[in-house]
Design a protein around this motif. Sequence first.
Motif, short mmCIF file in Angstrom:
data_model
loop_
_atom_site.label_atom_id
_atom_site.label_comp_id
_atom_site.label_asym_id
_atom_site.label_seq_id
_atom_site.Cartn_x
_atom_site.Cartn_y
_atom_site.Cartn_z
N ARG A 200 0.75 -1.24 -0.07
CA ARG A 200 0.00 -0.03 0.11
C ARG A 200 0.87 1.16 0.01
O ARG A 200 1.43 1.62 -1.07
N GLN A 201 0.95 2.05 0.86
CA GLN A 201 1.84 3.38 1.12
C GLN A 201 2.79 3.07 2.23
O GLN A 201 2.52 2.70 3.43
N LEU A 202 3.56 4.03 2.43
CA LEU A 202 4.52 4.72 3.29
C LEU A 202 3.92 6.07 3.59
O LEU A 202 4.16 7.05 2.58
N SER A 203 3.81 6.28 4.94
CA SER A 203 3.00 7.66 5.22
C SER A 203 4.11 8.48 6.28
O SER A 203 4.66 7.91 7.15
N ALA A 204 4.00 9.76 6.10
CA ALA A 204 4.67 10.50 6.89
C ALA A 204 3.95 11.68 7.29
O ALA A 204 2.86 12.26 6.35
N TYR A 205 4.02 12.46 8.43
CA TYR A 205 3.42 13.61 8.76
C TYR A 205 4.33 14.63 9.30
O TYR A 205 5.10 14.12 10.05
N VAL A 213 2.28 13.21 4.10
CA VAL A 213 2.70 12.74 2.75
C VAL A 213 3.15 11.23 2.68
O VAL A 213 3.31 10.60 3.67
N GLN A 214 2.53 10.79 1.39
CA GLN A 214 2.68 9.42 1.13
C GLN A 214 3.42 9.10 0.08
O GLN A 214 3.43 9.81 -1.17
N VAL A 215 4.08 7.77 -0.09
CA VAL A 215 4.60 7.17 -1.57
C VAL A 215 4.05 6.09 -1.46
O VAL A 215 3.61 5.25 -0.37
N GLN A 216 3.94 5.55 -2.82
CA GLN A 216 3.34 4.31 -2.90
C GLN A 216 4.31 3.18 -2.87
O GLN A 216 5.66 3.38 -3.31
N SER A 217 3.91 2.10 -2.17
CA SER A 217 4.75 0.77 -2.12
C SER A 217 5.10 0.38 -3.44
O SER A 217 4.58 0.40 -4.55
N ARG A 218 6.31 -0.48 -3.33
CA ARG A 218 6.94 -1.15 -4.66
C ARG A 218 6.95 -2.36 -4.28
O ARG A 218 7.48 -3.43 -4.78
N GLN A 219 6.07 -2.91 -3.14
CA GLN A 219 6.20 -4.27 -2.96
C GLN A 219 5.02 -5.04 -3.38
O GLN A 219 3.78 -4.79 -3.75
N ASP A 220 4.94 -6.60 -3.35
CA ASP A 220 4.03 -7.18 -3.63
C ASP A 220 3.35 -7.66 -2.69
O ASP A 220 3.77 -8.60 -1.79
N GLY A 221 2.17 -7.06 -2.21
CA GLY A 221 1.37 -7.49 -0.95
C GLY A 221 0.89 -8.85 -0.95
O GLY A 221 0.70 -9.28 0.21
N SER A 222 0.62 -9.32 -2.24
CA SER A 222 0.13 -10.67 -2.20
C SER A 222 0.77 -11.74 -1.14
O SER A 222 0.30 -12.77 -0.65
N ARG A 223 2.16 -11.64 -1.39
CA ARG A 223 3.09 -12.46 -0.58
C ARG A 223 2.57 -12.50 1.05
O ARG A 223 2.92 -13.72 1.61
#
Length: 230
Positions: A200-205, A213-223
């Motif tokens: 999903r995302q990594l979030s900062a405040y 501020v968020q960046v999109q994940s580069r991970q395959d979450g189905s794992r």
Amino acid sequence: MRTIFVGDVHGCAAEFAALLATLGCRPGQDCLLLTGDAFSRGPDPLRVWHLIQAHRAAMVMGNHEARLLKQMQALRAGQPPKVKWPDQQYTLDQLAPVVGEVCDWIEDLPLFIETVDFALVHAGVNPERGLAGTSRDQFLSIRTWPPREGIAGPRWHDYYQQGVKLLVFGHDAPGGLVVKRRPGGHPYLLGLDSGCVYGRQLSAYVLEEDRLVQVQSRQDGSRWLGTSDA
Ligand SMILES: [Mn+2]
């Protein structure tokens, strides 16, 4: 100086670096604070460690650090670490070159960080007893309230009365991003685990700018489907 909170990184160093770049986070000038669970599960815990060092980030202990600490202490004592899943062995293997320094750092991690402006915890606080009445186990892994087995159910923060200062937490990827604001004003509660390692995302405040501020994940979450935290 800005105060920047970042949610559970879980070994996702590329996303962590991208988020810090998006924020223009400057080592030694911004105060970088992490919600814990920084290393486990994701692909690059060693680079996460190098980013933590480069930015002199502060962190509270997460449940994954509590387990990692036991495993690293066993390694240092020449004992076989208790490892339940292959991803735990992977994290240990990746951190092997720096096991001594990471172990020393985790040993000193606090369960909470509190200033006049905010309190930072990993999982949450006891909603009836507040920060001062929260147990170690609750700081590390509270999720539901009243406490129950499993991850479904009402959250501890559904019962939390807003305090005078902002409370920041992580840990609850299934619950996702949580932002509760005072009427027309700044947040009093922030949950920053938006499930980066689960795709999903990594979030900062940024506290002083009241900015998420968020960046999109580069991970395959189905794992991780079917695991306890996903
Ligand atoms: Mn956690």
